[in-house]
Design a protein around this motif. Structure first.
Motif, mmCIF file in Angstrom:
data_model
loop_
_atom_site.group_PDB
_atom_site.id
_atom_site.type_symbol
_atom_site.label_atom_id
_atom_site.label_comp_id
_atom_site.label_asym_id
_atom_site.label_seq_id
_atom_site.Cartn_x
_atom_site.Cartn_y
_atom_site.Cartn_z
ATOM 1 N N ILE A 1 41.017 -3.448 20.620
ATOM 2 C CA ILE A 1 40.579 -2.316 21.219
ATOM 3 C C ILE A 1 41.036 -2.412 22.897
ATOM 4 O O ILE A 1 40.407 -3.429 23.388
ATOM 5 N N HIS A 2 41.579 -1.694 23.260
ATOM 6 C CA HIS A 2 42.181 -1.945 24.778
ATOM 7 C C HIS A 2 41.256 -0.504 25.334
ATOM 8 O O HIS A 2 41.379 0.553 24.812
ATOM 9 N N LEU B 1 37.786 -5.176 22.622
ATOM 10 C CA LEU B 1 37.804 -6.198 21.516
ATOM 11 C C LEU B 1 39.182 -6.883 21.524
ATOM 12 O O LEU B 1 40.158 -6.252 21.570
ATOM 13 N N ARG B 2 39.171 -8.220 20.958
ATOM 14 C CA ARG B 2 40.354 -8.917 20.754
ATOM 15 C C ARG B 2 40.066 -9.653 19.467
ATOM 16 O O ARG B 2 38.950 -10.346 19.500
ATOM 17 N N ILE B 3 40.567 -9.620 18.416
ATOM 18 C CA ILE B 3 40.593 -10.528 17.332
ATOM 19 C C ILE B 3 41.773 -11.528 17.230
ATOM 20 O O ILE B 3 42.737 -11.416 17.253
ATOM 21 N N TYR B 4 41.137 -12.770 17.322
ATOM 22 C CA TYR B 4 42.057 -14.042 17.121
ATOM 23 C C TYR B 4 41.900 -14.529 15.783
ATOM 24 O O TYR B 4 40.978 -14.510 15.188
ATOM 25 N N LYS C 1 45.044 -1.545 18.882
ATOM 26 C CA LYS C 1 46.383 -2.497 18.927
ATOM 27 C C LYS C 1 46.362 -3.231 17.738
ATOM 28 O O LYS C 1 45.483 -3.647 17.241
ATOM 29 N N ALA C 2 47.690 -3.334 17.025
ATOM 30 C CA ALA C 2 47.712 -4.151 15.967
ATOM 31 C C ALA C 2 49.181 -5.027 15.846
ATOM 32 O O ALA C 2 50.063 -4.304 16.458
#
Length: 278
Positions: free
Chosen positions: A145-146, A153-156, A249-250
């Motif tokens: 989520i930007h 949120l950044r998913i690593y 974003k994805a």
């Protein structure tokens, strides 16, 4: 899914654009393929294409053009565009192209394309970098989520080269502040041992992101295993002030700029959907 069809025929990409690390327009920054072109059969045989199993493949080398001078890493990544090709609506701003948290001021909720939101993706990470600095090897961001300037949120996903399995962790960036990290599966450490409950390369899993007001819930789903759930309380994160617009974003956002130029990250998505309250 049809393995012979471009991604836009297998997936609903009407509300997305994509950035790829090429520079066909000589702008010295990465190319953006806007919504209409993306949804008219666009594919790139190197960076974005349909795999043999019908999945939507994202690939990104260490070397390549970046989206801006402020960005450290390359990406092949979708950016949510609620305007769906209506270029009369600006890309940026609290407007019909973007959404806000339900905790935002009422005026922003009225002006945005929606409020709160959910992002769901099913994917497999196929490859991660194995060269470069130990602090960067094996890292890739697969969802975000930007906000206006920050990243709630950044998913690593991260798999170290001596480990068989990879970890999942998330970062929540405070507005104008620091990152708070949450380890969901395994560890984000550069010297982590093999996570006993980790995710292998090519293993299919899903993530679900749900935001309601200042509450964010991230869930990792795997067949035959219990869901892994992380709640993030954003009450003190600063995003409930005016002017903070959001977009999902994805794809793959390579988190290694120190490896060999031809080293890369790759993921294949099998489903992707997003929704908001209007």
């Amino acid at each position: 899914m049809d393995a012979s069809a471009p991604p836009s025929e297998n997936f609903n990409l009407a509300q997305w654009k994509i950035s790829i690390p090429t520079d066909e327009d000589n702008s010295n920054t990465a190319d953006d393929i806007k919504e209409d072109e993306l949804n008219n059969g666009y594919e790139n045989e190197t960076y974005f294409y349909t795999g043999d199993d019908g999945g939507m493949v994202f690939k990104c080398f260490v070397s390549g053009f970046k989206t801006s001078t402020n960005t450290s890493y390359t990406r092949t990544e979708l950016r949510e565009m609620l305007r769906a090709g209506n270029t009369a609506i600006s890309t940026q701003g609290v407007n019909g192209n973007n959404w806000v948290f339900g905790s935002a001021p009422a005026n922003d909720k009225n002006n945005a394309g929606g409020f709160d939101g959910e992002l769901n993706a099913s994917l497999a990470v196929n490859y991660v970098t194995t060269t470069g600095d130990s602090g960067q090897r094996g890292r890739v961001i697969i969802g975000q989520i930007h906000a206006t300037d920050d990243e709630p949120l950044r998913i690593y996903y991260r798999k170290l080269r001596n480990n068989e399995l990879g970890s999942i962790y998330i970062a929540h960036e405070i507005k104008d502040g620091d990152d708070i990290y949450y380890e969901l599966i395994g560890s984000r450490s550069s010297s982590a041992s093999n996570p006993s409950d980790g995710i292998a390369l090519d293993e299919v899993f899903s993530y679900d992101v749900k935001v309601v007001g200042n509450d964010m819930l991230v869930t990792i789903v795997r067949e035959g295993k219990e869901d892994v759930v992380q709640q993030v309380d954003m009450s003190n994160s600063g995003y409930d002030t005016g002017g903070q617009y959001m977009y999902f974003k994805a794809g793959v956002y390579n988190q290694n700029n120190s490896g060999n130029d031809d080293d890369y990250v790759q993921a294949t998505f099998y489903s992707l959907s997003q929704s908001h309250t209007n």
